[in-house]
Design an enzyme around this catalytic site. Sequence first.
Site, short mmCIF file in Angstrom:
data_model
loop_
_atom_site.label_atom_id
_atom_site.label_comp_id
_atom_site.label_asym_id
_atom_site.label_seq_id
_atom_site.Cartn_x
_atom_site.Cartn_y
_atom_site.Cartn_z
N THR A 36 0.82 -1.22 0.00
CA THR A 36 0.00 0.00 0.00
C THR A 36 0.85 1.26 0.00
O THR A 36 0.37 2.33 -0.38
CB THR A 36 -0.92 0.01 1.23
OG1 THR A 36 -0.14 -0.30 2.40
CG2 THR A 36 -2.04 -1.00 1.10
N GLY A 125 17.05 -10.87 3.36
CA GLY A 125 16.14 -11.61 2.50
C GLY A 125 14.97 -12.24 3.21
O GLY A 125 14.23 -13.03 2.63
N GLY A 127 12.39 -10.56 4.57
CA GLY A 127 11.22 -9.69 4.62
C GLY A 127 11.19 -8.81 5.84
O GLY A 127 10.14 -8.28 6.20
N SER A 130 16.24 -5.55 6.04
CA SER A 130 17.65 -5.29 6.33
C SER A 130 18.15 -4.10 5.53
O SER A 130 19.03 -3.35 6.00
CB SER A 130 18.48 -6.53 6.00
OG SER A 130 18.30 -6.93 4.64
N ASP A 175 9.37 1.02 4.92
CA ASP A 175 10.45 0.42 5.69
C ASP A 175 11.31 1.47 6.38
O ASP A 175 11.65 1.35 7.56
CB ASP A 175 11.31 -0.45 4.79
CG ASP A 175 10.54 -1.60 4.17
OD1 ASP A 175 9.46 -1.94 4.70
OD2 ASP A 175 10.99 -2.15 3.15
N TYR A 227 8.18 -7.77 -7.79
CA TYR A 227 7.77 -6.55 -7.08
C TYR A 227 7.46 -5.44 -8.07
O TYR A 227 6.43 -4.76 -7.99
CB TYR A 227 8.90 -6.14 -6.12
CG TYR A 227 8.53 -5.09 -5.11
CD1 TYR A 227 8.29 -5.42 -3.78
CD2 TYR A 227 8.44 -3.75 -5.48
CE1 TYR A 227 7.96 -4.46 -2.85
CE2 TYR A 227 8.11 -2.77 -4.55
CZ TYR A 227 7.88 -3.13 -3.23
OH TYR A 227 7.55 -2.16 -2.31
#
Length: 385
Positions: A36, A125, A127, A130, A175, A227
């Site tokens: 989103t 990797g 999710g 990192s 993130d 993605y």
Amino acid sequence: MSDAAGTQQLFTEYYGHAPVGVWSAPGRVNLIGEHTDYNDGFVFPFAIAERTWVALGDRADRVIRVATSFAPDPVEIHLDDLAPHAVDGWAAYPLGVAWALGRFGADLGHVRGVDLFITSDVPVGAGLSSSAALESAVALALDEHWGLGLDRPTLAKVGQLAENEVVGAPTGILDQSASLLSEPDSAVFLDCRSLDAEVIPLHFTAEGLSLLVIDTKVTHAHATGGYAARRASCEAGARGLGVSSLRDLDVDDLDRARAVLDDETFRRVRHILTENRRVLDTVRTLREQGPGAIGPLLDASHASMRDDFEITVPEIDLAAATAQANGAVGARMTGGGFGGSVIALVADDRVAELTAAVRAAFAEHGFGEPVIFTEQASAGARRDA
């Protein structure tokens, strides 16, 4: 040696002099609100205990040099040569941040170079972002050392720009915002259009609940096609419905969307519109009923990612279904998809039972053994030394 003191020591051993400081930033779990963010929607992440540390030392010239405990060779570049295609690999993250700071007003022509040494215990990797932990730690360190005075929402934009333009991953701002804005025992309710952020208490511990992370060990990479294809579908859906962003639509627009769009694009759009609604419902439910009542929203989010957005993999679906069948309040994939981790909200006294059930299910299906651990909502980026 992934902590402030260990990173400081490694810097000193590597460069032969002590750093001027050590900064860190956490990975994140997204409680709900997947894909989103780049649709100007709502997200609800929190920082995790695992962090990335950056020790910084000053230089007399204008070279920026980065070294790390997880790659054998350092990478260096003159500040005047920073550009989106000038670096690649792991160094694109920290050096991309340095470049992006210049795009947000930093006068890189009048700062001296730095030496950086990076350590991390955020799983790569999985999710758990990192990459944003690395970007946020470097952004905070450079902002303070160079005296730039940028606020944390702006530093989140810096990290996002670095990831988009230098790393080449078309991610949103979720993130970096979680890594920079989080507070303990809380999640960040973020409006990705206005960038208004509100810290919402979770009360997991007080309610006797644990947040279990099931890292399937199926790794993903946001710079690869899945993605980007989902983002392109969302943009196509917005164009087809005559809006600049899917944020301009709500679930009431789904009937019109079904009539206008092809089936795949419609399902991509349906995930975004219903996921936005689920984020709002989760925040409201937490406030009115507490964390024990948000399970159905987590389960519905996973089903939408599996069926409409099609970003799960068999290991992810097995982990979520096994958690849901073995006492979880709710469970869903977290992160961009195509691998990574599942989160399960579970009563403290059922953690061991659920963990055993997931391990057994993976063994029965011939999947590699998952890594399973509990997480605490933790503090955001900070200076540690």
